[in-house]
Write a protein that holds these residues in place. Sequence first.
Motif, PDB file in Angstrom:
ATOM      1  N   ALA A   1     -51.087 -29.612  41.663  1.00  0.00           N
ATOM      2  CA  ALA A   1     -51.228 -30.148  42.556  1.00  0.00           C
ATOM      3  C   ALA A   1     -52.765 -30.620  42.924  1.00  0.00           C
ATOM      4  O   ALA A   1     -53.552 -31.792  44.182  1.00  0.00           O
ATOM      5  N   ASP A   2     -53.214 -29.306  42.833  1.00  0.00           N
ATOM      6  CA  ASP A   2     -54.640 -29.682  43.191  1.00  0.00           C
ATOM      7  C   ASP A   2     -55.945 -30.622  42.997  1.00  0.00           C
ATOM      8  O   ASP A   2     -57.082 -30.753  43.657  1.00  0.00           O
ATOM      9  N   ARG A   3     -55.761 -30.736  41.515  1.00  0.00           N
ATOM     10  CA  ARG A   3     -56.494 -31.059  40.358  1.00  0.00           C
ATOM     11  C   ARG A   3     -56.468 -32.989  41.320  1.00  0.00           C
ATOM     12  O   ARG A   3     -56.697 -33.841  41.000  1.00  0.00           O
ATOM     13  N   LEU A   4     -54.381 -32.833  41.506  1.00  0.00           N
ATOM     14  CA  LEU A   4     -54.363 -34.919  41.742  1.00  0.00           C
ATOM     15  C   LEU A   4     -55.203 -35.375  42.525  1.00  0.00           C
ATOM     16  O   LEU A   4     -55.177 -36.117  43.484  1.00  0.00           O
ATOM     17  N   CYS A   5     -54.610 -33.771  44.047  1.00  0.00           N
ATOM     18  CA  CYS A   5     -55.279 -34.398  44.975  1.00  0.00           C
ATOM     19  C   CYS A   5     -56.871 -34.678  45.059  1.00  0.00           C
ATOM     20  O   CYS A   5     -57.739 -34.433  46.272  1.00  0.00           O
ATOM     21  N   GLY A   6     -57.416 -34.204  43.775  1.00  0.00           N
ATOM     22  CA  GLY A   6     -58.755 -33.751  44.147  1.00  0.00           C
ATOM     23  C   GLY A   6     -59.323 -33.421  45.218  1.00  0.00           C
ATOM     24  O   GLY A   6     -61.042 -33.164  45.258  1.00  0.00           O
ATOM     25  N   THR A   7     -59.094 -31.752  45.173  1.00  0.00           N
ATOM     26  CA  THR A   7     -59.832 -31.314  46.375  1.00  0.00           C
ATOM     27  C   THR A   7     -58.081 -29.652  46.614  1.00  0.00           C
ATOM     28  O   THR A   7     -57.640 -29.576  45.506  1.00  0.00           O
TER      29      THR A   7
END
Length: 353
Positions: free
Chosen positions: A323-329
């Motif tokens: 999820a963090d990778r997809l949100c870029g943050t």
Amino acid sequence: MKWSPRPRVGVLAAAMAQQRAATRLRIVLGHLGCPSAGAVVASPTSGPIASASFHPQQFQYTLDNDVLSLEQRKFYEENGFLVIKNLVSDADIQRFRVEFEKICREESKPVGLMVMRDVSIAKSEYSPSEKTISKIQDFQEDKELFRFCTLPEVLKYVECFTGPNIMAMHTMLINKPPDTGKKTSRHPLHQDLHYFPFRPSNRIVCAWTAMEHIDRNNGCLVVLPGTHKGCLKPHDYPQWEGGVNAMFHGIQDYDKDHARVHLVMEKGDTVFFHPLLIHGSGRNQTQGFRKAISCHFASADCHYIDVKGTVQENIEKEVVGIADRLCGTESGLNLKDIWMFRARLVKGERITL
Ligand SMILES: CCCC(=O)SCCNC(=O)CCNC(=O)[C@H](O)C(C)(C)COP(=O)(O)OP(=O)(O)OC[C@H]1O[C@@H](n2cnc3c(N)ncnc32)[C@H](O)[C@@H]1OP(=O)(O)O
Ligand SMILES: Nc1ncnc2c1ncn2[C@@H]1O[C@H](COP(=O)(O)OP(=O)(O)OP(=O)(O)O)[C@@H](O)[C@H]1O
Ligand SMILES: O=C(O)CCC(=O)C(=O)O
Ligand SMILES: [Fe+2]
Ligand SMILES: [Mg+2]
């Protein structure tokens, strides 16, 4: 539960206290994914309760209604799965195929959809096609595919396990590719509850429908009957030489001698199974892409749990990482938030989930 006729007040109060204590124990064990505690009849503090005044529930994995025959109910209680032949029509399955092909050609891009390629080709150049996509999941925003989760003939059975308020929690269309020789098309033996931060487990059920004839050659489901009566076991990546797909966690210490049943199914046949049932699927040794569509349903009055400090901590870390990778943050999300986003009501009223 029945009371003996005219119990003395003291006996009644003691029995009620015992019942409350048993309920507390059941709740605690339920959090651990240990539903066998549902049949607790012994008092945790003061020994067994006289059987004449306290009857254990006969059924704990199914609910009272007229849909299942007594034989079907007993089968699920004992084995943790139930196959209903020819439940989903050819016409519906054809529609799911057509929509899947559209998604593969990128003519349809439903919001929130996760697309997975087999690990054996994950790092190679590719153009998206039916031959490079091994699984899609989270199709809750795709009208055509999500119809699967609302089919009355499916929900009729789901209700026997969840009750009348039904949430669709997790959706997948699995397109098991021909094995490249590395055996990565296998899905290791696992319990789906490992992925779920909600309980109680007995009010969760998976419906998995074969979209074509599926047997051992193209990698049918393999189940270990009766394992739904156990607890949630620790899961991790199996040590497979040819590699393992992302998030395909498996149970390390299952009983190798436990009976295995290979579920041979025809197009439209649907298996309903408990989230603690140990299952997996074998290699696809054919040249076809073996298709199945599935949804995990839960009662809307299930509740979320915090998995920190439990055997599920590793999957939370991994899912939040994606999820963090997809949100870029750093998204600040936890496993519960992620599940709340994708959960959809399909019948009755949305309550706690
Ligand atoms: C009842 C519940 C049961 C379950 O949930 S079973 C598990 C189901 N979960 C899933 O199937 C979802 C897992 N898949 C995914 O999350 C995504 O497909 C995945 C693996 C994150 C990749 O997504 P994308 O970001 O779209 O792909 P990408 O091409 O940008 O690759 C990013 C990095 O991941 C790698 N990758 C892609 N597919 C993989 C695979 N199948 N196995 C292992 N690694 C894989 C890929 O090589 C890339 O790595 P790197 O960053 O270049 O080192
Ligand atoms: N070494 C292993 N570790 C963990 N799970 C395994 C291992 N080998 C097989 N499995 C899993 O066990 C399940 C049953 O495997 P089994 O060998 O009985 O059937 P199969 O692979 O479908 O059939 P076949 O052996 O005929 O190809 C499958 O889910 C498979 O992914
Ligand atoms: O191979 C299959 O279709 C089963 C997959 C499965 O059990 C899962 O994704 O949880
Ligand atoms: Fe599974
Ligand atoms: Mg095998």
